[in-house]
Write an enzyme that holds these catalytic residues in place. Structure first.
Site, PDB file in Angstrom:
ATOM      1  N   CYS A 260       0.805  -1.219   0.000  1.00  0.00           N
ATOM      2  CA  CYS A 260       0.000   0.000   0.000  1.00  0.00           C
ATOM      3  C   CYS A 260       0.843   1.276   0.000  1.00  0.00           C
ATOM      4  O   CYS A 260       0.304   2.361  -0.221  1.00  0.00           O
ATOM      5  CB  CYS A 260      -0.927   0.005   1.204  1.00  0.00           C
ATOM      6  SG  CYS A 260      -2.065  -1.395   1.255  1.00  0.00           S
ATOM      7  N   HIS A 339      12.501   1.390   5.017  1.00  0.00           N
ATOM      8  CA  HIS A 339      12.332  -0.037   4.693  1.00  0.00           C
ATOM      9  C   HIS A 339      12.855  -0.872   5.853  1.00  0.00           C
ATOM     10  O   HIS A 339      14.011  -0.765   6.234  1.00  0.00           O
ATOM     11  CB  HIS A 339      13.100  -0.379   3.415  1.00  0.00           C
ATOM     12  CG  HIS A 339      12.580  -1.598   2.707  1.00  0.00           C
ATOM     13  ND1 HIS A 339      12.386  -2.801   3.334  1.00  0.00           N
ATOM     14  CD2 HIS A 339      12.200  -1.785   1.407  1.00  0.00           C
ATOM     15  CE1 HIS A 339      11.916  -3.678   2.460  1.00  0.00           C
ATOM     16  NE2 HIS A 339      11.790  -3.100   1.296  1.00  0.00           N
ATOM     17  N   HIS A 442      -2.482  19.854   6.480  1.00  0.00           N
ATOM     18  CA  HIS A 442      -3.380  18.768   6.082  1.00  0.00           C
ATOM     19  C   HIS A 442      -2.647  17.430   6.190  1.00  0.00           C
ATOM     20  O   HIS A 442      -1.443  17.339   5.906  1.00  0.00           O
ATOM     21  CB  HIS A 442      -3.886  18.977   4.652  1.00  0.00           C
ATOM     22  CG  HIS A 442      -4.478  20.337   4.419  1.00  0.00           C
ATOM     23  ND1 HIS A 442      -5.687  20.716   4.939  1.00  0.00           N
ATOM     24  CD2 HIS A 442      -3.998  21.407   3.733  1.00  0.00           C
ATOM     25  CE1 HIS A 442      -5.950  21.960   4.574  1.00  0.00           C
ATOM     26  NE2 HIS A 442      -4.941  22.408   3.849  1.00  0.00           N
ATOM     27  N   HIS A 446      -2.631   6.878   5.314  1.00  0.00           N
ATOM     28  CA  HIS A 446      -3.173   5.711   4.618  1.00  0.00           C
ATOM     29  C   HIS A 446      -4.335   5.110   5.392  1.00  0.00           C
ATOM     30  O   HIS A 446      -4.201   4.721   6.558  1.00  0.00           O
ATOM     31  CB  HIS A 446      -2.071   4.670   4.430  1.00  0.00           C
ATOM     32  CG  HIS A 446      -2.572   3.346   3.930  1.00  0.00           C
ATOM     33  ND1 HIS A 446      -3.367   3.220   2.819  1.00  0.00           N
ATOM     34  CD2 HIS A 446      -2.400   2.091   4.406  1.00  0.00           C
ATOM     35  CE1 HIS A 446      -3.656   1.953   2.621  1.00  0.00           C
ATOM     36  NE2 HIS A 446      -3.094   1.252   3.575  1.00  0.00           N
ATOM     37  N   HIS A 475     -14.399   5.326   5.085  1.00  0.00           N
ATOM     38  CA  HIS A 475     -15.836   5.084   5.195  1.00  0.00           C
ATOM     39  C   HIS A 475     -16.491   5.003   3.823  1.00  0.00           C
ATOM     40  O   HIS A 475     -17.327   4.128   3.574  1.00  0.00           O
ATOM     41  CB  HIS A 475     -16.474   6.196   6.022  1.00  0.00           C
ATOM     42  CG  HIS A 475     -17.937   5.989   6.299  1.00  0.00           C
ATOM     43  ND1 HIS A 475     -18.925   6.435   5.436  1.00  0.00           N
ATOM     44  CD2 HIS A 475     -18.578   5.385   7.334  1.00  0.00           C
ATOM     45  CE1 HIS A 475     -20.109   6.119   5.927  1.00  0.00           C
ATOM     46  NE2 HIS A 475     -19.930   5.479   7.074  1.00  0.00           N
ATOM     47  N   ASN A 479     -10.466   0.565   2.045  1.00  0.00           N
ATOM     48  CA  ASN A 479      -9.016   0.579   1.879  1.00  0.00           C
ATOM     49  C   ASN A 479      -8.710   0.328   0.405  1.00  0.00           C
ATOM     50  O   ASN A 479      -8.752  -0.810  -0.065  1.00  0.00           O
ATOM     51  CB  ASN A 479      -8.378  -0.499   2.759  1.00  0.00           C
ATOM     52  CG  ASN A 479      -6.862  -0.499   2.678  1.00  0.00           C
ATOM     53  OD1 ASN A 479      -6.272   0.144   1.810  1.00  0.00           O
ATOM     54  ND2 ASN A 479      -6.219  -1.229   3.574  1.00  0.00           N
TER      55      ASN A 479
END
Length: 547
Positions: A260, A339, A442, A446, A475, A479
């Protein structure tokens, strides 16, 4: 042991009346043990702080020398009167004049080399998010379970587990899924279904992007596509080149298996390619094939993606041409990538494999929250010196330095009770948490799940309003993997909240284990777009999330 116990919490869950078996008719209860996200600011490695400051001063040394030169020259010239200065330049004839001219030439050459050697800024001209057709909309959680039951792929225990996940997922009743996953006794993870799903999403997003930006596909010099689980041959990037008949010397890349967080990685790669090749325009496409994340088996760790992943795609147009500044929305300021793949637990926290029946699926480890917390700790420790105001950096660095100089106090604080128990006793030893609200206006975190967003909010000290875009995207769309951060930015634009000079923090994490951040600065006020996946429902948020 005290530190481990502080991360655990228990609750008794009423599972209702047992329908069958020897205990039929009796109420049943279970004890649920949860592991909360560790307070990653309790232990900060100084090497990551040093790395952040290294990024900060890599070019700052040039900017620091210019004021010094001006100060020295000013002090020297200020000690001379006008007549003495004139005599210095002209009175001793050619030698002093040549010296002055040579000095000015060297100074001008140095400044010119510095300006020309700096990489060109990368602008985000616009982006588009795919909104699937209403035929793909899952009307409610009850319908989701009903369709899964009718498919004949799950037993009642697996359906009950997925129902409990959906109930606390934070996903509403209007997300989208390909209907092939609910077809009875059919394998949805076929090349035909994967190509159909990916092409529908990618081409819809790209059509909107090219139309909004008034750019021809042949003008694009760099193309980066990321999709974690569906990687056909020819690649998805080749599908796009073929569909739009792009030019033959296009630099195309296809990123697979990167989870993701691959959307930020794709942006970073596109930026590097623009600066290295001078291609001018780059397109980044972030998507995921839900039909390949769907698991029709019984192993619980592999059923988790079924409840969270939904269809989505985003296409982004980047440019490093200076003439595109006037029409750009944002400028890319920083990309920080972390990583943790060297650690075995992190590497296997999100792992694609087969179960006992040789059914392929994506396994989610119980260690995921802890692994994610450590990756996030490393990422924000490196990012902090780049974005935080000096006052916040000073307080944060002083806290880190204190904890390394006095490890005994640090261990005592780490073994202290969790929040809510003995707060007064441990407040003095608690680490200073930087106020990231002073660095960003802002936040686009994720949208993995409701629990993850709650832990992020608690550990970063954010307000409900700061994660409104993330919760709204979860919502409304679920995802959507690597494209979720773009649905969140689209939400902020649809609300008309992005103004000139505002900074946006996009944070994503995924398999590997990786945690990546991208920081954008708005170069102009972003008005409410005429085309957005939020236009038909934006006025119902954020109040709708509480429904």
């Amino acid at each position: 042991m005290a530190r481990e116990q502080a991360l655990l919490s228990t609750e008794i869950v009423n599972r209702g009346v047992e329908p069958s078996g020897p205990d039929a008719g009796s109420p049943t209860f279970s004890v649920r043990v949860r592991r909360r996200l560790p307070d990653f600011l309790q232990s900060v490695n100084l090497k990551y702080v040093r790395l952040g400051y290294h990024y900060l001063i890599s070019h700052g040394v040039y900017l620091a020398t210019i004021p010094v030169i001006v100060l020295v020259c000013g002090a020297e010239l200020g000690s001379l009167s006008r007549d003495e200065l004139w005599a210095k330049v002209w009175g001793e004839a050619t030698y002093d004049l040549a010296t002055v001219l040579a000095f000015l030439a060297v100074l001008a050459f140095t400044i010119s080399v510095y300006i020309m050697s700096r990489p060109r800024p990368v602008y985000l001209i616009d982006f588009a998010c795919y909104k699937p057709a209403d035929a793909l909309k899952v009307v409610s959680k009850a319908e989701f379970i009903d369709l899964a039951r009718k498919s004949g792929k799950f037993d009642e225990e697996s359906l009950a587990f997925q129902s409990r996940l959906l109930a606390k997922s934070g996903i509403g009743d209007e997300s989208y899924m390909p209907r092939c996953v609910f077809e009875p006794n059919a394998n949805c993870a076929t090349m035909k279904e994967g190509r159909a799903e990916a092409s529908t999403a990618m081409f819809a997003a790209l059509d909107e992007l090219f139309d909004k930006c008034r750019v021809r596909p042949k003008d694009v010099g760099v193309l980066v596509v990321n999709c974690s689980l569906f990687n056909p041959t020819p690649s998805l990037s080749a599908m796009i080149v073929n569909h739009y008949k792009m030019r033959g010397n296009i630099l195309s890349y296809n990123l697979g298996g990167m989870g993701c967080s691959a959307g930020v990685i794709a942006v970073d790669l596109a930026r590097d390619m623009l600066q290295a090749s001078g291609a001018g325009l780059a397109v980044v496409v972030s998507t995921e094939a839900v039909s390949f994340t769907w698991y029709p088996g019984k192993r619980r760790s592999m059923l988790i993606p079924n409840a969270f992943f939904r269809a989505g795609c985003a296409a982004v147009l980047l440019s490093n041409r200076r003439r595109d500044f006037h029409r750009a929305k944002y400028q890319l300021e920083h990309v920080v990538r972390t990583h943790k793949g060297a650690d075995d637990r992190a590497f296997r926290s999100v792992y694609q494999e087969e179960d006992e029946q040789r059914i392929k699926g994506l396994s989610i480890s119980r260690d995921l929250l802890e692994v994610g917390g450590h990756a996030l700790k490393t990422n924000i420790t490196t990012l902090g010196p780049l974005v935080l105001p000096f006052s916040e950096q000073l307080l944060f660095f002083a806290g880190v330095l204190f904890r390394h100089l006095f490890p005994a106090s640090s261990k005592a604080a780490a073994a202290a009770p969790p929040p809510g128990e003995g707060e007064e006793a441990s407040s003095a030893a608690a680490p200073y948490i930087p106020d990231f609200k002073r660095a960003f206006e802002h936040f686009c975190m994720h949208a993995a799940s409701g629990d993850v967003l709650e832990h992020l909010q608690a550990n970063l000290g954010l307000r409900d309003a700061d994660l409104e875009a993330s919760r709204a995207a979860l919502h409304r769309f679920g995802n959507t993997s690597s494209s979720s951060i773009w649905y969140e930015l689209a939400y902020l634009e649809a609300k008309g909240r992005v103004r000139r000079g505002d900074r946006v923090w996009q944070l994503a994490f995924g398999s590997g284990f990786k945690c990546n951040s991208a920081v954008w600065r708005a170069v102009r006020r972003v008005r409410r777009p005429a085309r957005s996946p939020w236009l038909d429902c934006i006025d119902r948020y954020p109040a709708r999330m509480d429904a």
